[in-house]
Every structure is written in structure tokens, then in C-alpha cells.
Design a protein around this motif. Structure first.
Motif, PDB file in Angstrom:
ATOM      1  N   ALA A 192      -0.591 -11.243  14.653  1.00 48.12           N
ATOM      2  CA  ALA A 192      -1.095 -10.100  15.415  1.00 48.12           C
ATOM      3  C   ALA A 192      -1.858  -9.147  14.496  1.00 48.12           C
ATOM      4  N   SER A 202      -0.631  -7.598  10.887  1.00 50.19           N
ATOM      5  CA  SER A 202       0.493  -8.383  10.349  1.00 50.19           C
ATOM      6  C   SER A 202       0.315  -8.679   8.855  1.00 50.19           C
ATOM      7  N   ALA A 260       2.918  -4.619   2.807  1.00 50.81           N
ATOM      8  CA  ALA A 260       1.982  -5.389   3.642  1.00 50.81           C
ATOM      9  C   ALA A 260       2.267  -6.888   3.582  1.00 50.81           C
ATOM     10  N   GLU A 285     -11.259 -13.946  10.448  1.00 50.91           N
ATOM     11  CA  GLU A 285     -11.588 -13.749  11.859  1.00 50.91           C
ATOM     12  C   GLU A 285     -13.062 -14.000  12.197  1.00 50.91           C
ATOM     13  N   TYR A 313       0.898  -1.163   0.000  1.00 51.52           N
ATOM     14  CA  TYR A 313       0.000   0.000   0.000  1.00 51.52           C
ATOM     15  C   TYR A 313       0.931   1.206   0.000  1.00 51.52           C
ATOM     16  N   GLU A 370     -13.780  -9.951   7.042  1.00 55.63           N
ATOM     17  CA  GLU A 370     -13.700  -9.529   8.441  1.00 55.63           C
ATOM     18  C   GLU A 370     -14.851  -8.565   8.717  1.00 55.63           C
ATOM     19  N   GLN A 378      -7.075 -14.174  14.935  1.00 60.79           N
ATOM     20  CA  GLN A 378      -6.203 -13.666  16.006  1.00 60.79           C
ATOM     21  C   GLN A 378      -6.288 -14.596  17.206  1.00 60.79           C
ATOM     22  N   THR A 412      -4.983  -8.690   4.233  1.00 60.15           N
ATOM     23  CA  THR A 412      -4.423  -8.358   2.911  1.00 60.15           C
ATOM     24  C   THR A 412      -4.209  -9.629   2.101  1.00 60.15           C
ATOM     25  N   ILE A 436       4.029   1.080   2.253  1.00 59.06           N
ATOM     26  CA  ILE A 436       3.889  -0.007   3.241  1.00 59.06           C
ATOM     27  C   ILE A 436       3.946  -1.354   2.538  1.00 59.06           C
TER      28      ILE A 436
HETATM   29  P1  ATP Z   1      -6.222  -7.019  11.469  1.00 60.58           P
HETATM   30  O1  ATP Z   1      -6.286  -8.254  12.256  1.00 60.58           O
HETATM   31  O2  ATP Z   1      -6.171  -5.781  12.300  1.00 60.58           O
HETATM   32  O3  ATP Z   1      -7.219  -6.937  10.350  1.00 60.58           O
HETATM   33  P2  ATP Z   1      -4.282  -7.915   9.564  1.00 60.58           P
HETATM   34  O4  ATP Z   1      -3.254  -8.879  10.020  1.00 60.58           O
HETATM   35  O5  ATP Z   1      -5.433  -8.432   8.806  1.00 60.58           O
HETATM   36  O6  ATP Z   1      -4.773  -7.045  10.768  1.00 60.58           O
HETATM   37  P3  ATP Z   1      -3.940  -6.103   7.366  1.00 60.58           P
HETATM   38  O7  ATP Z   1      -5.276  -5.468   7.552  1.00 60.58           O
HETATM   39  O8  ATP Z   1      -3.738  -6.987   6.227  1.00 60.58           O
HETATM   40  O9  ATP Z   1      -3.490  -6.842   8.689  1.00 60.58           O
HETATM   41  O10 ATP Z   1      -2.864  -4.918   7.307  1.00 60.58           O
HETATM   42  C1  ATP Z   1      -1.478  -5.109   7.014  1.00 60.58           C
HETATM   43  C2  ATP Z   1      -0.772  -3.762   6.946  1.00 60.58           C
HETATM   44  O11 ATP Z   1      -1.225  -3.008   5.825  1.00 60.58           O
HETATM   45  C3  ATP Z   1      -1.011  -2.863   8.160  1.00 60.58           C
HETATM   46  O12 ATP Z   1       0.153  -2.128   8.403  1.00 60.58           O
HETATM   47  C4  ATP Z   1      -2.137  -1.960   7.706  1.00 60.58           C
HETATM   48  O13 ATP Z   1      -2.097  -0.740   8.398  1.00 60.58           O
HETATM   49  C5  ATP Z   1      -1.819  -1.785   6.231  1.00 60.58           C
HETATM   50  N1  ATP Z   1      -3.028  -1.578   5.416  1.00 60.58           N
HETATM   51  C6  ATP Z   1      -4.066  -2.424   5.293  1.00 60.58           C
HETATM   52  N2  ATP Z   1      -4.984  -1.953   4.426  1.00 60.58           N
HETATM   53  C7  ATP Z   1      -4.502  -0.773   3.967  1.00 60.58           C
HETATM   54  C8  ATP Z   1      -4.964   0.205   3.029  1.00 60.58           C
HETATM   55  N3  ATP Z   1      -6.122   0.049   2.375  1.00 60.58           N
HETATM   56  N4  ATP Z   1      -4.189   1.292   2.834  1.00 60.58           N
HETATM   57  C9  ATP Z   1      -3.013   1.439   3.468  1.00 60.58           C
HETATM   58  N5  ATP Z   1      -2.507   0.569   4.356  1.00 60.58           N
HETATM   59  C10 ATP Z   1      -3.239  -0.551   4.608  1.00 60.58           C
END
Ligand code: ATP
Length: 252
Positions: free
Chosen positions: A38, A41, A19, A177, A14, A100, A210, A45, A17
Motif C-alpha cells: 500500500a 509501506s 520506514a 510504479e 527517517y 516514481e 501499487q 524507500t 519513523i
Molecule cells: P508510495 O507508494 O506512496 O510512494 P511507498 O510504499 O513507496 O509509498 P515510502 O515513500 O517508502 O512508501 O514511505 C515509507 C514511510 O516513510 C512513510 O511513512 C513515509 O511517510 C515515510 N517517508 C518517506 N520519505 C520520507 C522522508 N524523506 N522523510 C520522512 N519520512 C519519509
């Protein structure tokens, strides 16, 4: 054992970032596989990448031997590889995502939500049969079929989101989740249903959670994700005994 889903060295970003960084994993047909990690993490994505909602910047994803997504930079002109199917086409291949937060259509009835899940099914008889099967499997949904979804409890909404995904008749269901924000007894109920969907209906399950203990107990194999990378992969019973997993994810 047949590999149904293969994720090969994928990267998703992103902006700045990163991801997902060089993630590889596989899900065998008939299994329940979990991914724990966590907050933030990269778990959600990964699921979005599988259903074509986030483009890859590296690597490729194969479903039942057919490439469904590949990073643009790796497209090869004139070859079949390099295809990137749309979310609809990926759904039509047999992958259903339960997102989710459930993303139910709150102002629609339970029945209308289930109809939405069958948007790819043309045969009205099949739709009617599947709905009846869902009402048998989740009797509470049958009892509430004409109620607006917003009036359901969190657990009932989660069951409806799962039923909606099953309306497409998938071979692989991706669950993001399913236990989020629900009471322990309700979570246990939902995991029991997930196990039945796998064992009775022969649907392969990829579960992101989680709640590591529940996920590892429910699955045969597990992956652990940290900061967009897979850091551990083993059979779930071994992960439950793993020191690193116990300290970081099982609160021991
Ligand atoms: P959660 O359990 O909180 O959903 P997760 O493990 O599913 O967390 P993701 O939502 O995949 O994690 O996020 C992975 C990383 O990408 C994080 O740093 C998040 O802030 C970032 N991120 C996710 N979606 C976007 C977006 N649309 N734009 C920018 N950054 C994003």
C-alpha cells in the motif's frame, strides 16, 4: 540460478519513523521480481536504499556478489566489508533506477534526456548506437526526439524515463510504479515493453507497484510489504491465488 541482488536484513529510518524494518529479499539474474504494498509501506524507500540514496541503519545490500551498501554501525575497520558506494558508483556497477513520478527533465528535449542517462558512458559511438536502439524500441520517442519533454503525454514520459535508464546499459533496472497515473491501455503497453526488455535484452527487472494485479501477472516472483516489513514472498502465480493478497490488494 544466480542471485544478482541480495538485500540482507536492512533497516532504514527517517528520524523516528522506521520506514524499513529488517527487510530481506533477493532477485535472481534474468527474472522479473515485483514488490507490492500500500501507499507509504516503504517501497520507494527500499529502491532508494538500493541505489545508495538512503543510508542503512542495519543490514547490507550485495550486487553480483559485491557489497554495495552496509549500515555504518556494522562497518568493520580494516575489512573490505563496510563499504557504502555512492549512487554514481552503484549506477556504474549496472543498476539503473526509474524513479516514481518519472522525474524527467521537462525543459530538455527527449534526446537531451537520453544523453543524461548515458552520463557514465565515455564512448560517443556507444551513446549514438544506444539512442538509435531506444528510438527503434520506442518509435514515439524517435518521432519526438527534438521536442521538449514537457510536451509528451504521461505514458510517453514514462517510456522516456525507462529509455533514459537503459542508456547506461544496466544489468538490473529498478522501476518505481511505472503505471502510476496512466490509463489501463497505456499501462498494458508499458508492461509489454518491460517484458521485452527482460526477455530480449536480458535485463533483470525489479518492479515496485501499487497495481498488484499487473505487477504479479508481469513477474515470476513477488514480495508483499506492509509497514516497512516483508509479510509474504512466493512465486507470483501463487500470490495471485493467495486469499490474503486477493482480499487486500486485488479488491476481491
Ligand atoms: P508510495 O507508494 O506512496 O510512494 P511507498 O510504499 O513507496 O509509498 P515510502 O515513500 O517508502 O512508501 O514511505 C515509507 C514511510 O516513510 C512513510 O511513512 C513515509 O511517510 C515515510 N517517508 C518517506 N520519505 C520520507 C522522508 N524523506 N522523510 C520522512 N519520512 C519519509
Amino acid at each position: 540460478m544466480k542471485e544478482l541482488l541480495t538485500i540482507d536484513d536492512i533497516c532504514v529510518s527517517y528520524g523516528n519513523i522506521k520506514a524499513l524494518q529488517h527487510v530481506s529479499m533477493h532477485v535472481n539474474e534474468g527474472d522479473i521480481v515485483c514488490l507490492i504494498g500500500a501507499n507509504g509501506s516503504g517501497k520507494s524507500t527500499l529502491l532508494k536504499a538500493i541505489v545508495g540514496q538512503e543510508p542503512l541503519v542495519g543490514g547490507c545490500i550485495t550486487f553480483d556478489g559485491e557489497e554495495i551498501c552496509r549500515a555504518k554501525a556494522e562497518f568493520v575497520k580494516g575489512e573490505k566489508r563496510g563499504r557504502h558506494l555512492t549512487t554514481d558508483l552503484i549506477a556504474a556497477k549496472g543498476i539503473a533506477l526509474v524513479p516514481e513520478g518519472r522525474r524527467v527533465f521537462a525543459d530538455m528535449t527527449v534526446e537531451e534526456n537520453l544523453d543524461m542517462g548515458a552520463f557514465l558512458v565515455r564512448d560517443e559511438n556507444i551513446i549514438a548506437e544506444r539512442k538509435e536502439a531506444m528510438y527503434d524500441f520506442f518509435p514515439i520517442l524517435g518521432a519526438r526526439r527534438r521536442q521538449k519533454t514537457r510536451s509528451l503525454s504521461g505514458g510517453e514520459q514514462q517510456m522516456m524515463a525507462i529509455a533514459r535508464a537503459l542508456m547506461s546499459g544496466p544489468r538490473l533496472i529498478l522501476l518505481d510504479e511505472p503505471g502510476l497515473g496512466l490509463a489501463p491501455l497505456v499501462i498494458a503497453d508499458i508492461f509489454e515493453k518491460i517484458d521485452m526488455i527482460n526477455k530480449q535484452d536480458k535485463v533483470t527487472v525489479f518492479l515496485v507497484e501499487q497495481n498488484a494485479r499487473m505487477a504479479l501477472k508481469a513477474s515470476t516472483e513477488g514480495y508483499v510489504m506492509e509497514n516497512g516489513k516483508i509479510v509474504l514472498h512466493d512465486v507470483s502465480s501463487a500470490l495471485l491465488e493467495n486469499e490474503q493478497v486477493r482480499a487486500a490488494y486485488l479488491g476481491e
